[in-house]
Write an enzyme that holds these catalytic residues in place. Structure first.
Site, PDB file in Angstrom:
ATOM      1  N   LYS A  77      39.742  45.765  29.032  1.00 17.80           N
ATOM      2  CA  LYS A  77      39.278  44.851  30.087  1.00 17.80           C
ATOM      3  C   LYS A  77      37.824  44.395  29.933  1.00 17.80           C
ATOM      4  CE  LYS A  77      42.334  46.281  33.835  1.00 17.80           C
ATOM      5  NZ  LYS A  77      42.437  46.543  35.268  1.00 17.80           N
TER       6      LYS A  77
ATOM      7  N   ASP B 254      42.028  41.771  39.965  1.00 21.30           N
ATOM      8  CA  ASP B 254      42.136  43.121  40.555  1.00 21.30           C
ATOM      9  C   ASP B 254      41.407  43.178  41.898  1.00 21.30           C
ATOM     10  OD1 ASP B 254      43.594  44.324  38.493  1.00 21.30           O
ATOM     11  OD2 ASP B 254      41.782  44.793  37.355  1.00 21.30           O
TER      12      ASP B 254
END
Ligand code: ATR
Length: 279
Positions: free
Chosen positions: A66, A102
């Protein structure tokens, strides 16, 4: 013609994203397909080059890529930059644009329980890793009443609070022990650490002795569906929220960025719960 979407991460064998997205495509009569690609750290750059060459239309990024993936993208959205991590990439005519769904996914799932009351809540975020950065950043943007953070390594939490508190929301950086002592200060407590995740289900990120009776306790973990933290919080009368809502919402937001269409979130949740054995 159907387009190809995917996930890059390591490991990805147990990922619920392929069935969640492929079911959503089927439900909308879209011929697209989502595939999980297991990509080791040394192969990340080659994988992104391959995604460009194969004209894969969009992809998710998960652990451990990520943060690293950012250097291979053409553009990164402002909030993803602030969070320092990308979990969703859209391929716009060969330009790879990174986002982080997220944080917003967490916020949307949280609002289903708290509603606008979230603006009045004093919040404690536990942890200072990537998940904590996403959660803390959106809660600052949303403007909660107070935004506190506690972490085993206090210095890491201090860095996070300095970098991600855009709105300068009032709050303190605590050690886990200090936060435990002051727990009745908080209306909402959020565990972003992996403490309590299967198979180490007997562990607690923080002791709840001083929990306020009407508090909300939220755990980003979805396996198990009810962590020890949530079990204990529920026994004390708190409202509890597990990580399924965030997982579904981050996926639904990615789906919307890729296709311009809203997926059936209820159905997505059903697919996820089935895989987790909760249905
Ligand atoms: P993620 O990207 O999923 O958030 P991470 O970056 O590895 O994962 O962060 C993990 C978080 O869980 C950190 O806040 C970590 O605390 P430290 O910063 O002190 O390492 C926390 N964590 C992990 N295991 C822990 C444990 N056994 N007790 C307390 N905190 C723990």
């Amino acid at each position: 013609m159907g387009k190809l979407f995917g996930l890059i991460g390591h490991p990805v064998g147990h990922s619920m994203s392929p069935s969640m997205h492929n079911d959503a495509f089927r439900l909308l009569n879209q011929e697209h397909h989502y595939h999980a690609f297991d990509v080791s750290e040394k192969d990340l750059e080659a994988a992104v080059t391959g995604i460009r060459a194969l004209e894969i239309s969009g992809f998710n990024v998960t652990i451990p890529h990520k943060v690293e993936v950012i250097k291979y993208l053409d553009e990164v959205d402002a909030e993803a930059k602030l969070i320092g991590a990308v979990n969703t990439v859209v391929n716009v005519s060969g330009r790879l644009i990174g986002y982080n769904t997220d944080g917003e996914g967490y916020l949307q799932s949280l609002l289903k329980t708290t509603g606008d009351q979230l603006h009045n809540m004093k919040v404690l975020v536990i942890g200072a890793g990537g998940a904590a950065r996403a959660v803390y950043t959106v809660l600052s943007r949303y403007s909660v009443s107070e935004l506190h953070i506690a972490n085993r390594t206090k210095e890491k939490a201090r860095h996070l609070a300095t970098e991600c508190n855009q709105r300068r929301i009032e709050g303190t950086v605590w050690s886990l022990e200090e936060a435990e002592e002051q727990l009745d200060l908080f209306d909402l407590i959020i565990n972003t650490t992996s403490v309590g995740m299967s198979p180490r289900v007997a562990e607690l990120p923080i002791q709840l002795d001083k929990l306020k009776a009407d508090a909300v306790v939220s755990d980003l973990i979805y396996n198990p569906l009810k962590t020890k933290l949530l079990q204990e919080a529920e026994a004390k009368g708190a409202t509890i929220i597990n990580g399924v809502g965030m997982f579904v919402e981050q996926g639904a937001l990615a789906f919307e960025k890729w296709t311009g269409t809203a997926p059936d979130r209820k159905h997505m949740e059903k697919v996820v719960l089935q895989q987790l054995g909760g249905l």
